[in-house]
Design a protein around this motif. Structure first.
Motif: not given
Length: 264
Positions: A207-218
């Motif tokens: 959960a703490p990484l959700q926004a960071l992943f979405n920012a790099r989501d291809a």
């Protein structure tokens, strides 16, 4: 090749007591080897590196071969007991992307659930595949449900530009982005952040990484086709790492155990 095994060990063991570092000239697969050991009751934390792999595996059993100097292939194995395993491959991919491209200037992006892609205008689909992740777990001998599982995180990163035509996504070498890259220097970049990510995931989950992943989501806001034939538009991942896809039937949650996803 000269590997910084001693320096790596000193950095890693400070975070994971008892961890060892092994570098082998050749093996069938670092993941396969650590899974063999785990099933035999060996569940010590270890970073196993292979200069060459003869039978490496990717997701869904796809082959991933690594020749000496042309790819970085390694597995990090350690006992883990998170409350929820969901999103672990996404956390690992995010860690690799941040380690290799901290500011995003090289364009390293995440292709759900476990690949690193880089935009490449000259390829048919506009992307090149830089790296992949394969995660496996095993219950050790005489283990109980209350004990940690042995988690093996396998990583394959192309170093030299691969010569493998016919793949669904054109492979890309790190040296095409960063000419000075070598397998040993790349391992130094990614190994410690990866260990820290696994330990943090055990405590906190995805959960703490959700926004960071979405920012790099291809895949974000792109049309996608699922392997079961459904089509839709990808809308990022939710708090446990499931891919959100808007289809004709409405928004659906896709987990990596169900289907694979390709750009349309």
């Amino acid at each position: 090749m000269i590997w910084p095994a001693e320096d790596l060990w000193q950095a890693l063991v400070a975070w994971q007591p008892g961890l060892t570092v092994e570098v082998l000239p050749q093996i069938d697969s670092t993941n396969t080897e650590l899974m063999r050991r785990a099933r035999a009751g060996q569940n010590d934390p270890v970073l196993l590196v292979a200069e060459a792999q003869t039978a490496g595996r990717g997701r869904l059993g796809r082959p991933w071969h690594g020749q000496a100097g042309e790819a970085l292939t390694f597995s990090l194995g350690l006992p883990l007991m998170p409350r929820d395993w969901s999103g672990l491959s996404l956390a690992v991919g995010l860690c690799l992307a941040q380690s290799l491209d901290p500011e995003g200037a090289l364009g390293v992006r995440l292709k759900w659930p476990n690949d690193l892609w880089v935009a490449q205008a000259q390829t048919s689909d506009g992307w090149g595949k830089l790296a992949g992740v394969l995660i496996e777990t095993a219950l050790t001998a005489h283990a109980t449900p209350e004990q940690p599982r042995y988690c093996v995180v396998g990583v394959g990163i192309n170093i030299a530009p691969p010569q493998e035509p016919g793949l669904s996504t054109t492979p890309l070498g790190l040296q095409q982005l960063w000419p000075e890259a070598t397998a040993p220097s790349t391992l130094t970049q990614v190994a410690l952040p990866l260990l820290k990510t696994l330990l943090a995931f055990e405590r906190e989950g995805f959960a703490p990484l959700q926004a960071l992943f979405n920012a790099r989501d291809a895949l974000h806001d792109r049309p996608v086709r699922l392997s079961d034939g459904r089509v839709g538009t990808a809308r990022g991942v939710d708090l446990d790492g499931a891919l959100r896809v808007d289809t004709a039937q409405g928004r659906e949650r896709i987990t990596s155990a169900e289907v694979s996803v390709r750009l349309q």
